[in-house]
Every structure is written in structure tokens, then in C-alpha cells.
Motif scaffolding. Structure first.
Motif, PDB file in Angstrom:
ATOM      1  N   MET A 148       0.833  -1.202   0.000  1.00 15.56           N
ATOM      2  CA  MET A 148       0.000   0.000   0.000  1.00 15.56           C
ATOM      3  C   MET A 148       0.871   1.256   0.000  1.00 15.56           C
ATOM      4  O   MET A 148       0.548   2.250  -0.673  1.00 15.56           O
ATOM      5  N   GLU A 149       1.989   1.211   0.724  1.00 17.31           N
ATOM      6  CA  GLU A 149       2.888   2.372   0.746  1.00 17.31           C
ATOM      7  C   GLU A 149       3.444   2.639  -0.646  1.00 17.31           C
ATOM      8  O   GLU A 149       3.523   3.789  -1.092  1.00 17.31           O
ATOM      9  N   PHE A 150       3.813   1.586  -1.352  1.00 15.58           N
ATOM     10  CA  PHE A 150       4.308   1.756  -2.719  1.00 15.58           C
ATOM     11  C   PHE A 150       3.212   2.299  -3.642  1.00 15.58           C
ATOM     12  O   PHE A 150       3.468   3.164  -4.479  1.00 15.58           O
ATOM     13  N   LEU A 151       1.982   1.789  -3.511  1.00 16.05           N
ATOM     14  CA  LEU A 151       0.898   2.250  -4.368  1.00 16.05           C
ATOM     15  C   LEU A 151       0.605   3.733  -4.162  1.00 16.05           C
ATOM     16  O   LEU A 151       0.206   4.437  -5.094  1.00 16.05           O
ATOM     17  N   LEU A 152       0.796   4.209  -2.931  1.00 18.54           N
ATOM     18  CA  LEU A 152       0.471   5.594  -2.617  1.00 18.54           C
ATOM     19  C   LEU A 152       1.636   6.552  -2.848  1.00 18.54           C
ATOM     20  O   LEU A 152       1.473   7.755  -2.667  1.00 18.54           O
ATOM     21  N   ILE A 153       2.795   6.026  -3.240  1.00 17.73           N
ATOM     22  CA  ILE A 153       3.964   6.886  -3.443  1.00 17.73           C
ATOM     23  C   ILE A 153       3.645   8.020  -4.420  1.00 17.73           C
ATOM     24  O   ILE A 153       3.938   9.191  -4.168  1.00 17.73           O
ATOM     25  N   ASN A 154       3.039   7.667  -5.554  1.00 11.07           N
ATOM     26  CA  ASN A 154       2.778   8.673  -6.582  1.00 11.07           C
ATOM     27  C   ASN A 154       1.311   9.058  -6.683  1.00 11.07           C
ATOM     28  O   ASN A 154       0.921   9.794  -7.587  1.00 11.07           O
ATOM     29  N   HIS A 155       0.478   8.536  -5.776  1.00 16.13           N
ATOM     30  CA  HIS A 155      -0.946   8.851  -5.861  1.00 16.13           C
ATOM     31  C   HIS A 155      -1.198  10.261  -5.332  1.00 16.13           C
ATOM     32  O   HIS A 155      -0.745  10.603  -4.235  1.00 16.13           O
ATOM     33  N   PRO A 156      -1.901  11.102  -6.075  1.00 14.99           N
ATOM     34  CA  PRO A 156      -2.135  12.482  -5.626  1.00 14.99           C
ATOM     35  C   PRO A 156      -3.110  12.508  -4.437  1.00 14.99           C
ATOM     36  O   PRO A 156      -4.003  11.674  -4.327  1.00 14.99           O
ATOM     37  N   LEU A 157      -2.934  13.492  -3.598  1.00 13.13           N
ATOM     38  CA  LEU A 157      -3.794  13.621  -2.417  1.00 13.13           C
ATOM     39  C   LEU A 157      -5.001  14.496  -2.764  1.00 13.13           C
ATOM     40  O   LEU A 157      -5.184  15.587  -2.231  1.00 13.13           O
ATOM     41  N   ASP A 158      -5.835  13.989  -3.671  1.00 14.68           N
ATOM     42  CA  ASP A 158      -6.977  14.792  -4.120  1.00 14.68           C
ATOM     43  C   ASP A 158      -8.311  14.107  -3.840  1.00 14.68           C
ATOM     44  O   ASP A 158      -9.281  14.307  -4.566  1.00 14.68           O
ATOM     45  N   CYS A 159      -8.351  13.343  -2.771  1.00 15.15           N
ATOM     46  CA  CYS A 159      -9.622  12.694  -2.404  1.00 15.15           C
ATOM     47  C   CYS A 159     -10.770  13.690  -2.225  1.00 15.15           C
ATOM     48  O   CYS A 159     -11.909  13.376  -2.590  1.00 15.15           O
ATOM     49  N   PRO A 160     -10.540  14.888  -1.693  1.00 11.28           N
ATOM     50  CA  PRO A 160     -11.673  15.817  -1.526  1.00 11.28           C
ATOM     51  C   PRO A 160     -12.340  16.229  -2.836  1.00 11.28           C
ATOM     52  O   PRO A 160     -13.513  16.596  -2.832  1.00 11.28           O
ATOM     53  N   ILE A 161     -11.631  16.175  -3.961  1.00 12.33           N
ATOM     54  CA  ILE A 161     -12.230  16.584  -5.234  1.00 12.33           C
ATOM     55  C   ILE A 161     -12.402  15.415  -6.191  1.00 12.33           C
ATOM     56  O   ILE A 161     -12.789  15.611  -7.342  1.00 12.33           O
ATOM     57  N   CYS A 162     -12.116  14.209  -5.738  1.00 14.39           N
ATOM     58  CA  CYS A 162     -12.188  13.046  -6.620  1.00 14.39           C
ATOM     59  C   CYS A 162     -13.603  12.488  -6.647  1.00 14.39           C
ATOM     60  O   CYS A 162     -14.225  12.278  -5.601  1.00 14.39           O
ATOM     61  N   ASP A 163     -14.138  12.241  -7.851  1.00 15.93           N
ATOM     62  CA  ASP A 163     -15.490  11.701  -7.980  1.00 15.93           C
ATOM     63  C   ASP A 163     -15.602  10.280  -7.452  1.00 15.93           C
ATOM     64  O   ASP A 163     -16.704   9.798  -7.215  1.00 15.93           O
ATOM     65  N   GLN A 164     -14.478   9.616  -7.273  1.00 16.70           N
ATOM     66  CA  GLN A 164     -14.497   8.256  -6.738  1.00 16.70           C
ATOM     67  C   GLN A 164     -14.598   8.259  -5.214  1.00 16.70           C
ATOM     68  O   GLN A 164     -14.822   7.225  -4.604  1.00 16.70           O
ATOM     69  N   GLY A 165     -14.419   9.421  -4.606  1.00 20.40           N
ATOM     70  CA  GLY A 165     -14.421   9.520  -3.154  1.00 20.40           C
ATOM     71  C   GLY A 165     -15.710   8.984  -2.549  1.00 20.40           C
ATOM     72  O   GLY A 165     -16.805   9.340  -2.965  1.00 20.40           O
ATOM     73  N   GLY A 166     -15.574   8.139  -1.545  1.00 18.67           N
ATOM     74  CA  GLY A 166     -16.732   7.553  -0.899  1.00 18.67           C
ATOM     75  C   GLY A 166     -17.075   6.172  -1.416  1.00 18.67           C
ATOM     76  O   GLY A 166     -17.792   5.421  -0.755  1.00 18.67           O
ATOM     77  N   GLU A 167     -16.580   5.814  -2.585  1.00 24.99           N
ATOM     78  CA  GLU A 167     -16.787   4.468  -3.129  1.00 24.99           C
ATOM     79  C   GLU A 167     -15.511   4.008  -3.837  1.00 24.99           C
ATOM     80  O   GLU A 167     -15.555   3.369  -4.881  1.00 24.99           O
ATOM     81  N   CYS A 168     -14.383   4.314  -3.222  1.00 28.29           N
ATOM     82  CA  CYS A 168     -13.072   4.060  -3.813  1.00 28.29           C
ATOM     83  C   CYS A 168     -12.408   2.880  -3.108  1.00 28.29           C
ATOM     84  O   CYS A 168     -12.238   2.882  -1.886  1.00 28.29           O
ATOM     85  N   ASP A 169     -12.008   1.885  -3.888  1.00 30.17           N
ATOM     86  CA  ASP A 169     -11.316   0.728  -3.315  1.00 30.17           C
ATOM     87  C   ASP A 169     -10.007   1.133  -2.656  1.00 30.17           C
ATOM     88  O   ASP A 169      -9.621   0.571  -1.626  1.00 30.17           O
ATOM     89  N   LEU A 170      -9.313   2.093  -3.258  1.00 29.92           N
ATOM     90  CA  LEU A 170      -8.028   2.508  -2.695  1.00 29.92           C
ATOM     91  C   LEU A 170      -8.225   3.167  -1.334  1.00 29.92           C
ATOM     92  O   LEU A 170      -7.464   2.909  -0.390  1.00 29.92           O
TER      93      LEU A 170
END
Length: 677
Positions: free
Chosen positions: A87-109
Motif C-alpha cells: 500500500m505504501e508503494f501504491l500511494l507513493i505517486n498517488h495524488p492527495l486529491d480525495c476531496p475533489i475526486c469523484d471516486q471519493g466515498g466508493e473508492c477501493d483505494l
């Protein structure tokens, strides 16, 4: 079968099953991103790591086969540390944009980071940046979020049969896209949104519209084609914001077509929301009593007929037929396309093998149909069977790309001789006849010839029924089951339009040229969109769309399904059966039901098929006597013409949809909605 233990629980699974499947059989939850039950195994994400006794390191359970006596542990210190590291590797390059992401609230990640991740990261370097890709008007891409699970790549290649997605580069330079940026040419592309476990692929029409916890969810059934896919309608206040598929292995598995998914914005455009009456040559707004009074004046005591549309629910059809019967009329027709269908037996007009039965066929002949646009989910099922191997497919009709290889047997009905040779020797032969093949002057002869082809090929047996008629819309089979066709002495649609009746009731009937209606005919239009038929009407009664009423629909295989009201009809519009019930009272032939439950009881008593909810077709054929040719004994020489030229705009809802209009511009050159008859 192999026996093994999962955290001390003994399970038995088939040989060749994966450790992940064994863990699920034991009731253990295994996190995953790349693994999907309906796709091939990739083993990309490594999130599904488990510990196996005597193995020196954690193993990826999705791709590791079970073995007799294996001992698996899913929640040890080794497993927890391994999953945190992944999980740490997967999140290395993942942007911290959960507040504006349409997947927020139903996101597997999000969910798995909470359940299996760490609360900190050791990565301090700048994150990589990836350019967003254009893949069409339906899918929005934010490729910085992509975790390279390749679900989209595998779906496009394996299920949709359009291998246009792929990966370029390696390592940190790897990017998912179409290489040359272009719109995905699949009628199933919206399913990529559901498959994406992060917010890399989201719905473009739904972008920044709502959050999942704001939505009220209603289970329903799709009527945009005849598959009858299980869907979920997501609503905020009184507006439909999303339509998503539900799992139904017997019908749509978990896929739906793009028109079914994205055309809902047409539900709020060009709507009829009040009654209208024609006065002095002009349509003017009216009250419901005024509209009914105008109907009484224009239709009472006169010869009346009715034409039903392609997406109307069974309750309204039953009520309208009962009202006309009380008025002494048998002038009914539900075949707007003029299809010559023999309704004396249900298996003359059903997909008798069942949609799931496609997976048992070993030879298929498709006659005068393009299932890729007429029923994309059924076409995907045919492709699934082809991918499994041992299936040959022949086509009699125009050459089209069906996403799987076919043998072109000809283009006209006379080529059915070649089709018989093609099916020879098959164990479970299947004939799929397109409804468009019956919308010809020799349609009855084509139907009889297709039945004879199935009979000659050995497809009509007690254990197998290989004759299948593929309809185009969700209301067509229910109307045939109800007998909404000319009764004794009744006139068909062509005769009614030519002036055979004094008054004509159009129930959601928008699939023909309204200019064909005789000038002297009094027209009552009942429907939900103001199209040409409404413009020709003398009285307009605003009805409800399929998301705005409780109703019963029957799919192409004869499966009776219920849809539920997700939002109320707009303005003064009402459910269609209620409108007909009120009209019957004004016309002096009051129908004997006041509630939907009472109507359904009457309908089930008259037509027992409607008491068998969610049941597939009966297995086998016990009577191979074929349909009558209707006086046309010989099929014509004219080649088959496909009924749908523009997949995106074929009904009032999709024609009113801005999203579907954009798709039509993107994917098609200007052309008419329907091919020439």
C-alpha cells in the motif's frame, strides 16, 4: 477437488482454483486491486498477499494455484507487514486529491488504505505527473491516480473485444492509454468506470455533480434494449444523476451498454409535463378534465385503434387493451417497425435458449442482426463463449465488426441454405434472428424459414431450444405476451395510419413517421417526450418515463421483471395506467381496478406469464411445428438491412440526451436514425 486449510478452516475447491478463490470459499476477505472475477489474472498489484506454510515469502493469492494439504494464513504479522508495504508503494505517486475526486466515498483505494495500510509514508520526493488522456465523451481520465492494475486494458480486450487500451513505457514511465489518443469505439466503454478501483477513470457527464452518500438508490430494470439488464438508479432530490448496473448472472452479469448508462440526461429535456388540447389548429395547455373531455368528444362512439411504443410497461398496455375491448375495438398493434411476428406461440418470438444459454452453444448463425448495437451485453456474452473456445459463428446479413471472428455466409434470406450447411454437425446449434429481418414484406416467410433452419440443424429438441429472436427494446416482448396485436377483425398499424380508424391512441409510440397518420384521424398521444407524434396529436396526455413509475417489463428471453419508481413524473404528468384508468371513466367504460396491485392481479389472471417473476425461458422444445408464412411462401432476394444505424439515438430519451448527441457526433457521420426499409 483439493482440500486445504485457510486460517484453520478446511475447505474443498476445484483443482486449478487460486488461493484467493479458496480464501473466499472460507469466508476470508482478501484485498485486491487488479484481480476481477470476470477478467483474466494479471497479478499486478500484489495487494492479495497471503502466507503459505513452508513458503519463504508471501505469495500473490490471485495467481497461485491451490494444492492438496496446503495451509494458508491470511492475517499474520508477515501478511500485515507485506500489505502495508504494498500500500505504501501504491500511494507513493498517488495524488492527495480525495476531496475533489469523484471516486471519493466508493473508492477501493480509500477503503483498503484504511483497512490494510499504514498511517504514514516514508516517501518525501516529488510525485510523478502523468498527462490525462482523451478516450471519448463518456469517460474522464485523471491518470495521475492510475495504479496500473490494467483492469481497463483487460476488459477492453477480453470482454468488449476492442483492444484499444494498453500500456506504454516501463517502470515509473509506464502509462495506460490508447497510444494514439482517440475515443474508445465500444458500446460497453462505461463499464471501465465501474472496474477502475481508483479515480483514474470516472464518468465525464457525472464529473463534480454529486457525492455517493447524497444519492438515493433504487433497483430497477433497463428498457433501452431488450436485454433487460438489472440496473440501479441513483437520484438526488427529484433528478436522476446516475444509472449503474447490478449483478445478474443470468442476464447482464455486471455490464450495461453505454446508451443505457448515459442517456438519462434526456429524462429532463423535451418533457411533456402538462396536458395539451388542439383548439383552432393550435395546441394549448389544458387541465386533465379538459383533456379527457376532448377525448370523449373526439373518440366516443367512433372507430378507435391504438398503437403502443417500444418501451411501454405491461400494466399500461393491459389497461389500454382492456379499455379498447370495452369500447368494442380490436384495432391494436405494438409493432411500430412492421415486423411480421407470429404471436400464436411464445417461442416464435422469444430468445428461447436464454441469454445464459449462449454459453452452451457450439455453433451460432446470426440472421439479419447486429447484436453489437442491438444488444451490446448479449454480444459480449457471445464473445465470452467464443473466447472460451469451441464455437463457430456465421452471419447472414451486412458485414459488420461484431468484436469476434465470423464466417460471412451471405447477405440475403436465400443464403439460409449455406447457414444450414454451417450448422451441420453441431451439438447445440443456435439461430439468432434479428427483429429487423422481420420488418420486410417477406418477414413472415423469413420467420418461417429461420424456424425451419433451426429444425433442420437439430436445434429444436426436448433438451435444447436453439431458435432465438432478438428484439430491440424492453417493452416489445411484454406487448406480444399481452396480445397487443390486431384481434379478430382488427386492423394493424399500416391500416390504422392509412385512415382505417377515426381515432388513434398512441401510447408512447414514437418509432414511426407521424406524417403517415391520415389527415382526418383524431390523434391522442400519451407519452413523456414531445416528439413528432406529439406534434401531430389533437390531445396530449403527459405520461411517465421508465424511471418514474412502477412497472413490469419482459426481456427478449421472456423473463418478467419489475422496475420501480426512482423519481416522480414531472409537473402534472402521471403514471400511464392511471391516465388510462381515468380516461376509461370519462369514456363510460370504467376499468375494474383502482390500484396497481389490483391491475396486476387482473393481468396475471388473464396472462399467467406475468405471475412468473424473474424466471428464464423453459428448457427445450416439445413441438417443432413452425410459424405460418402469412401467405408469403417465398423469401425475397433483397439483402437484409440492419434496423439501427445510430446506436446512440434510437428512442425519445436518447434523442433528447445531450450526452448521446455528443456521442453521435463523435462516432458517426451524419446519417438517418433508421436504415431504409
Amino acid at each position: 477437488m483439493a482440500k486445504l486449510t485457510i486460517d484453520g478452516i478446511e475447505v474443498e475447491v476445484p483443482n486449478g482454483a487460486s488461493v484467493l478463490q479458496a480464501c473466499e470459499a472460507a469466508g476470508k476477505e482478501i484485498p485486491r486491486f487488479c484481480y476481477h472475477e470476470r477478467l483474466s489474472v494479471a497479478g499486478n498489484c500484489r495487494m492479495c498477499l497471503v502466507e503459505v506454510e513452508k513458503a519463504p515469502k508471501p505469495i500473490a493469492s490471485c495467481s497461485y494455484p491451490v494444492a492438496e494439504g496446503m495451509k494458508v494464513f491470511t492475517d499474520t504479522a508477515m501478511v500485515r507487514n507485506a500489505r502495508r508495504g504494498v500500500m505504501e508503494f501504491l500511494l507513493i505517486n498517488h495524488p492527495l486529491d480525495c476531496p475533489i475526486c469523484d471516486q471519493g466515498g466508493e473508492c477501493d483505494l480509500q477503503d483498503q488504505a484504511m483497512s490494510y495500510g499504514n498511517d504514514s509514508s516514508r516517501y518525501k520526493e516529488p510525485k510523478r505527473s502523468v498527462k490525462d488522456k482523451y478516450v471519448g465523451p463518456l469517460i474522464k481520465t485523471i491518470m495521475n491516480r492510475c495504479i496500473h492494475c490494467t483492469r481497463c486494458v483487460r476488459f477492453a480486450s477480453e470482454v468488449a473485444g476492442v483492444p484499444e487500451m494498453g500500456a506504454t513505457g516501463r517502470g515509473e514511465s509506464m502509462e495506460i492509454g490508447t497510444y494514439v489518443e482517440k475515443a474508445l469505439s465500444s458500446e460497453l466503454s462505461g463499464n471501465l468506470i465501474d472496474l477502475c478501483p481508483v479515480g483514474a477513470l470516472t464518468s465525464r457527464p457525472y464529473a463534480f455533480v454529486s457525492r455517493p452518500w447524497e444519492l438515493r438508490k433504487t433497483d430497477s430494470v433497463d428498457v433501452m434494449d431488450a436485454t433487460g439488464a438489472a440496473i440501479r438508479v441513483d437520484v438526488r432530490n427529484s433528478e436522476v444523476l446516475r444509472i449503474l448496473p447490478r449483478v445478474n448472472d443470468d442476464v447482464n452479469e455486471e455490464w450495461i451498454g453505454d446508451r443505457s448508462r448515459f442517456s438519462f440526461d434526456g429524462l429532463k429535456r423535451k418533457r411533456l409535463d402538462r396536458p395539451w388540447v388542439r383548439r383552432d389548429g393550435k395546441l394549448v395547455p389544458a387541465s386533465w378534465p379538459e383533456a379527457f373531455s376532448a377525448i370523449v368528444q373526439g373518440a366516443r362512439g367512433k372507430t378507435i385503434g391504438a398503437i403502443a411504443g417500444d418501451t411501454v410497461e405491461a400494466e399500461s398496455l393491459f389497461a389500454l387493451k382492456a379499455m379498447l375491448a370495452a369500447m368494442g375495438s380490436t384495432n391494436l398493434d405494438c409493432r411500430q417497425d412492421g415486423a411480421k411476428i407470429d404471436t400464436s406461440r411464445p417461442d416464435y418470438y422469444l430468445f428461447n435458449s436464454g441469454i445464459a444459454g449462449i454459453e452452451q452453444a457450439d455453433a451460432i448463425v446470426i440472421l439479419g442482426s447486429n447484436p453489437r448495437v442491438e444488444a451490446p451485453v448479449i454480444n459480449a456474452r457471445i464473445r465470452k463463449r467464443w473466447v472460451a473456445g469451441g464455437l463457430r459463428i456465421g452471419v447472414v446479413g451486412p458485414e459488420t465488426d461484431l468484436t469476434y471472428p465470423v464466417t460471412q455466409l451471405g447477405t440475403a434470406p436465400r443464403d439460409l441454405i449455406k447457414a444450414a450447411e454451417f450448422l451441420a454437425g453441431a451439438k447445440n446449434p443456435m439461430v439468432i434472428l434479428g427483429r429487423g429481418a422481420l420488418a420486410r414484406h417477406d418477414g413472415a416467410a423469413v420467420l418461417a424459414a429461420a424456424w425451419d433452419l433451426a429444425k433442420e440443424a437439430g436445434a429444436l429438441r426436448e433438451d435444447w431450444h436453439g431458435f432465438n429472436l432478438l428484439h430491440l427494446f424492453g417493452g416489445q416482448v411484454g406487448a406480444l405476451d399481452l396480445g397487443f396485436v390486431p384481434g379478430e377483425g382488427g386492423q394493424d398499424m399500416a391500416a390504422m395510419l392509412a385512415g382505417g380508424v377515426d381515432a388513434l391512441w398512441l401510447l408512447g409510440a414514437d418509432g414511426f413517421d407521424a406524417a403517415r397518420i391520415s389527415a382526418g384521424t383524431f390523434v391522442i398521444y400519451q407519452g413523456h417526450h414531445g416528439e413528432a407524434a406529439a406534434g401531430r396529436a389533437d390531445v396530449i396526455l403527459p405520461g411517465a418515463a421508465y424511471t418514474e413509475k412502477d412497472g413490469t417489463w419482459v426481456n427478449t428471453e421472456g423473463r418478467v421483471q419489475r422496475g420501480r419508481m426512482a423519481v416522480p413524473p414531472p409537473g402534472e404528468a402521471r403514471e400511464d395506467w392511471r391516465i388510462i384508468r381515468a380516461a376509461s371513466q370519462f369514456l363510460g367504460v370504467t376499468l375494474p381496478f383502482d390500484t396497481l396491485e389490483a391491475l396486476r392481479m387482473e393481468m396475471a389472471a388473464a396472462h399467467p406469464i406475468f405471475a412468473r417473476l424473474d424466471q428464464g425461458p423453459l428448457a427445450g422444445c416439445t413441438d417443432d411445428a413452425g410459424p405460418t408464412a402469412g401467405g408469403t411462401l417465398v423469401v425475397g432476394a433483397a439483402p437484409f438491412a440492419l434496423p439501427i444505424a445510430n446506436y446512440w439515438q434510437v428512442d425519445p430519451i436518447s434523442r433528447a440526451s445531450a450526452t448521446m448527441a455528443e456521442c453521435a457526433v463523435t462516432y458517426l457521420k451524419p446519417q438517418p436514425m433508421l436504415a431504409a426499409e
